[in-house]
Design a protein around this motif. Structure first.
Motif, PDB file in Angstrom:
ATOM      1  N   ARG A 245     -20.319 -27.689 -17.395  1.00 17.90           N
ATOM      2  CA  ARG A 245     -19.522 -26.426 -17.419  1.00 17.90           C
ATOM      3  C   ARG A 245     -18.032 -26.615 -17.817  1.00 17.90           C
ATOM      4  N   SER A 246     -17.612 -27.956 -16.930  1.00 14.31           N
ATOM      5  CA  SER A 246     -16.152 -27.904 -16.976  1.00 14.31           C
ATOM      6  C   SER A 246     -15.733 -28.498 -18.724  1.00 14.31           C
ATOM      7  N   LEU A 247     -16.375 -29.413 -19.077  1.00 19.60           N
ATOM      8  CA  LEU A 247     -16.036 -29.988 -20.372  1.00 19.60           C
ATOM      9  C   LEU A 247     -16.342 -29.147 -21.403  1.00 19.60           C
ATOM     10  N   ALA A 248     -17.286 -28.117 -21.316  1.00 19.36           N
ATOM     11  CA  ALA A 248     -17.621 -26.971 -22.218  1.00 19.36           C
ATOM     12  C   ALA A 248     -16.316 -26.035 -22.209  1.00 19.36           C
ATOM     13  N   GLY A 249     -15.323 -26.220 -21.417  1.00 18.04           N
ATOM     14  CA  GLY A 249     -14.233 -25.249 -21.441  1.00 18.04           C
ATOM     15  C   GLY A 249     -14.753 -23.739 -21.131  1.00 18.04           C
ATOM     16  N   ILE A 250     -15.604 -23.815 -20.151  1.00 18.49           N
ATOM     17  CA  ILE A 250     -16.001 -22.283 -20.000  1.00 18.49           C
ATOM     18  C   ILE A 250     -14.934 -21.522 -19.222  1.00 18.49           C
ATOM     19  N   GLU A 251     -14.269 -22.106 -18.541  1.00 16.02           N
ATOM     20  CA  GLU A 251     -13.058 -21.421 -17.938  1.00 16.02           C
ATOM     21  C   GLU A 251     -11.977 -22.351 -17.593  1.00 16.02           C
ATOM     22  N   ALA A 252     -10.811 -21.736 -17.484  1.00 16.19           N
ATOM     23  CA  ALA A 252      -9.568 -22.491 -17.321  1.00 16.19           C
ATOM     24  C   ALA A 252      -9.421 -22.917 -15.674  1.00 16.19           C
ATOM     25  N   LEU A 253      -8.699 -23.760 -15.294  1.00 13.38           N
ATOM     26  CA  LEU A 253      -8.412 -23.982 -13.795  1.00 13.38           C
ATOM     27  C   LEU A 253      -7.702 -22.805 -13.381  1.00 13.38           C
ATOM     28  N   PRO A 254      -7.891 -22.438 -11.968  1.00 16.59           N
ATOM     29  CA  PRO A 254      -7.111 -21.284 -11.533  1.00 16.59           C
ATOM     30  C   PRO A 254      -5.437 -21.458 -11.723  1.00 16.59           C
ATOM     31  N   GLY A 255      -4.885 -20.429 -12.095  1.00 11.12           N
ATOM     32  CA  GLY A 255      -3.635 -20.507 -12.665  1.00 11.12           C
ATOM     33  C   GLY A 255      -3.016 -21.106 -13.897  1.00 11.12           C
ATOM     34  N   ALA A 256      -4.217 -21.471 -14.780  1.00  8.14           N
ATOM     35  CA  ALA A 256      -3.753 -21.989 -16.092  1.00  8.14           C
ATOM     36  C   ALA A 256      -4.518 -21.037 -17.070  1.00  8.14           C
ATOM     37  N   ASP A 257      -3.553 -20.952 -18.258  1.00  4.39           N
ATOM     38  CA  ASP A 257      -3.972 -20.249 -19.454  1.00  4.39           C
ATOM     39  C   ASP A 257      -5.316 -20.887 -19.969  1.00  4.39           C
ATOM     40  N   ARG A 258      -5.548 -21.959 -19.999  1.00  2.00           N
ATOM     41  CA  ARG A 258      -6.455 -22.665 -20.784  1.00  2.00           C
ATOM     42  C   ARG A 258      -7.202 -24.036 -20.238  1.00  2.00           C
ATOM     43  N   PRO A 259      -8.228 -24.390 -20.522  1.00  2.00           N
ATOM     44  CA  PRO A 259      -8.881 -25.775 -19.781  1.00  2.00           C
ATOM     45  C   PRO A 259      -7.642 -26.756 -20.234  1.00  2.00           C
ATOM     46  N   PRO A 260      -7.551 -27.699 -19.013  1.00  5.11           N
ATOM     47  CA  PRO A 260      -6.757 -29.068 -19.266  1.00  5.11           C
ATOM     48  C   PRO A 260      -7.177 -29.937 -20.336  1.00  5.11           C
ATOM     49  N   HIS A 261      -6.238 -30.639 -20.844  1.00  4.40           N
ATOM     50  CA  HIS A 261      -6.689 -31.472 -21.785  1.00  4.40           C
ATOM     51  C   HIS A 261      -7.694 -32.295 -21.146  1.00  4.40           C
ATOM     52  N   GLU A 262      -8.723 -32.897 -22.287  1.00  6.08           N
ATOM     53  CA  GLU A 262      -9.972 -33.581 -21.807  1.00  6.08           C
ATOM     54  C   GLU A 262      -9.843 -34.755 -20.914  1.00  6.08           C
ATOM     55  N   GLY A 263      -8.728 -35.430 -21.228  1.00 13.22           N
ATOM     56  CA  GLY A 263      -8.251 -36.891 -20.333  1.00 13.22           C
ATOM     57  C   GLY A 263      -8.132 -36.294 -18.953  1.00 13.22           C
ATOM     58  N   ALA A 264      -6.979 -35.246 -18.904  1.00 14.78           N
ATOM     59  CA  ALA A 264      -6.899 -34.886 -17.431  1.00 14.78           C
ATOM     60  C   ALA A 264      -8.181 -34.137 -16.738  1.00 14.78           C
ATOM     61  N   LEU A 265      -8.975 -33.354 -17.477  1.00 10.66           N
ATOM     62  CA  LEU A 265     -10.072 -32.904 -16.911  1.00 10.66           C
ATOM     63  C   LEU A 265     -11.133 -33.833 -16.431  1.00 10.66           C
ATOM     64  N   ALA A 266     -11.377 -35.026 -17.274  1.00  9.14           N
ATOM     65  CA  ALA A 266     -12.155 -36.159 -16.994  1.00  9.14           C
ATOM     66  C   ALA A 266     -11.889 -36.718 -15.438  1.00  9.14           C
ATOM     67  N   THR A 267     -10.545 -36.784 -15.352  1.00 11.11           N
ATOM     68  CA  THR A 267      -9.991 -37.401 -14.232  1.00 11.11           C
ATOM     69  C   THR A 267     -10.203 -36.555 -12.974  1.00 11.11           C
ATOM     70  N   LEU A 268      -9.693 -35.080 -13.412  1.00 12.46           N
ATOM     71  CA  LEU A 268     -10.096 -34.322 -12.235  1.00 12.46           C
ATOM     72  C   LEU A 268     -11.497 -34.206 -11.785  1.00 12.46           C
ATOM     73  N   LEU A 269     -12.349 -34.235 -12.760  1.00 12.31           N
ATOM     74  CA  LEU A 269     -13.760 -34.213 -12.441  1.00 12.31           C
ATOM     75  C   LEU A 269     -14.210 -35.331 -11.739  1.00 12.31           C
ATOM     76  N   LEU A 270     -13.965 -36.465 -12.081  1.00 12.37           N
ATOM     77  CA  LEU A 270     -14.097 -37.808 -11.399  1.00 12.37           C
ATOM     78  C   LEU A 270     -13.627 -37.929  -9.830  1.00 12.37           C
ATOM     79  N   ASP A 271     -12.371 -37.409  -9.631  1.00 12.83           N
ATOM     80  CA  ASP A 271     -11.914 -37.225  -8.521  1.00 12.83           C
ATOM     81  C   ASP A 271     -12.815 -36.399  -7.753  1.00 12.83           C
ATOM     82  N   PHE A 272     -13.187 -35.151  -8.047  1.00 12.23           N
ATOM     83  CA  PHE A 272     -13.855 -34.381  -7.273  1.00 12.23           C
ATOM     84  C   PHE A 272     -15.374 -34.656  -7.081  1.00 12.23           C
TER      85      PHE A 272
END
Length: 210
Positions: free
Chosen positions: A167-194
């Motif tokens: 769901r996250s990597l598909a860019g279904i929705e942006a992060l709260p407060g963001a206009d668009r999903p983050p860059h894939e590298g940053a998103l992968a790091t956020l996913l790994l953290d979570f």
């Protein structure tokens, strides 16, 4: 840049339509019309909807699974137990790398996988039967990383992790407060953290909330 072949044009259109609407709501006639081709074009190349879906999965699945196999092989052959984050990295990194190389096409493919999974249309044995990088290899590694966590809980958390990852990597929705999903590298790091935090969380007593 060379023009895409008729087959690739049909696959691109089908991928977008299936990802947006699901398999049940998209007919072969609709795909032909979207591609601007004759009604016979799709039948000539794929015959059936099932063959079309398999061709869509096969476009990128072999490379993704080979990359995942490499990452899993490294973890399995090490003497020391892997960390939870390393195991989950083998799950996430191939898809994040696909997005980095092919942003639009990669996201369209991941959207398709997410939609098929969410609708129950992803053939459960498709990847496991054909490739050695399937999710069945993750549980033994997670057991080594988290020996105190019951296998059933690891399996449940892995199912949740796969759903959230897609769901996250598909860019279904942006992060709260963001206009668009983050860059894939940053998103992968956020996913790994979570996800690492979720897997390593202590088990609560279900009776405690009663």
């Amino acid at each position: 840049m060379p023009r895409p072949s008729t087959r690739e044009k049909l696959l691109d259109c089908a991928e977008s339509l299936f990802a947006e609407q699901g398999l049940a709501r998209v007919s072969l006639r609709t795909i032909n019309a979207e591609a601007g081709l004759s009604p016979a074009a799709l039948h000539y190349h794929f015959k059936t909807k099932e063959a079309l879906v398999e061709a869509l999965l096969e476009r990128r699945m072999p490379a993704l699974m080979e990359r995942r196999r490499e990452l899993l092989d490294r973890l399995e052959t090490r003497n020391e137990a892997p960390t939870t984050r390393e195991v989950l990295g083998a799950l996430i990194r191939p898809l994040a790398e696909l997005l980095s190389k092919e942003t639009d096409a990669g996201q369209r493919y991941i959207r398709l996988i997410y939609r098929l999974q969410a609708d129950g249309d992803l053939y459960s044995l498709f990847a496991r039967d054909r490739y050695s990088g399937g999710v069945d290899r993750f549980i033994p590694l997670l057991r080594r990383a988290l020996p105190e966590t019951p296998t059933a809980m690891l399996q449940l958390r892995l199912e949740w992790a796969i759903h959230l990852m897609l769901r996250s990597l598909a860019g279904i929705e942006a992060l709260p407060g963001a206009d668009r999903p983050p860059h894939e590298g940053a998103l992968a790091t956020l996913l790994l953290d979570f996800l690492t935090g979720g897997f390593e969380a202590s088990l609560s007593d279900p009776k405690a909330s009663d």
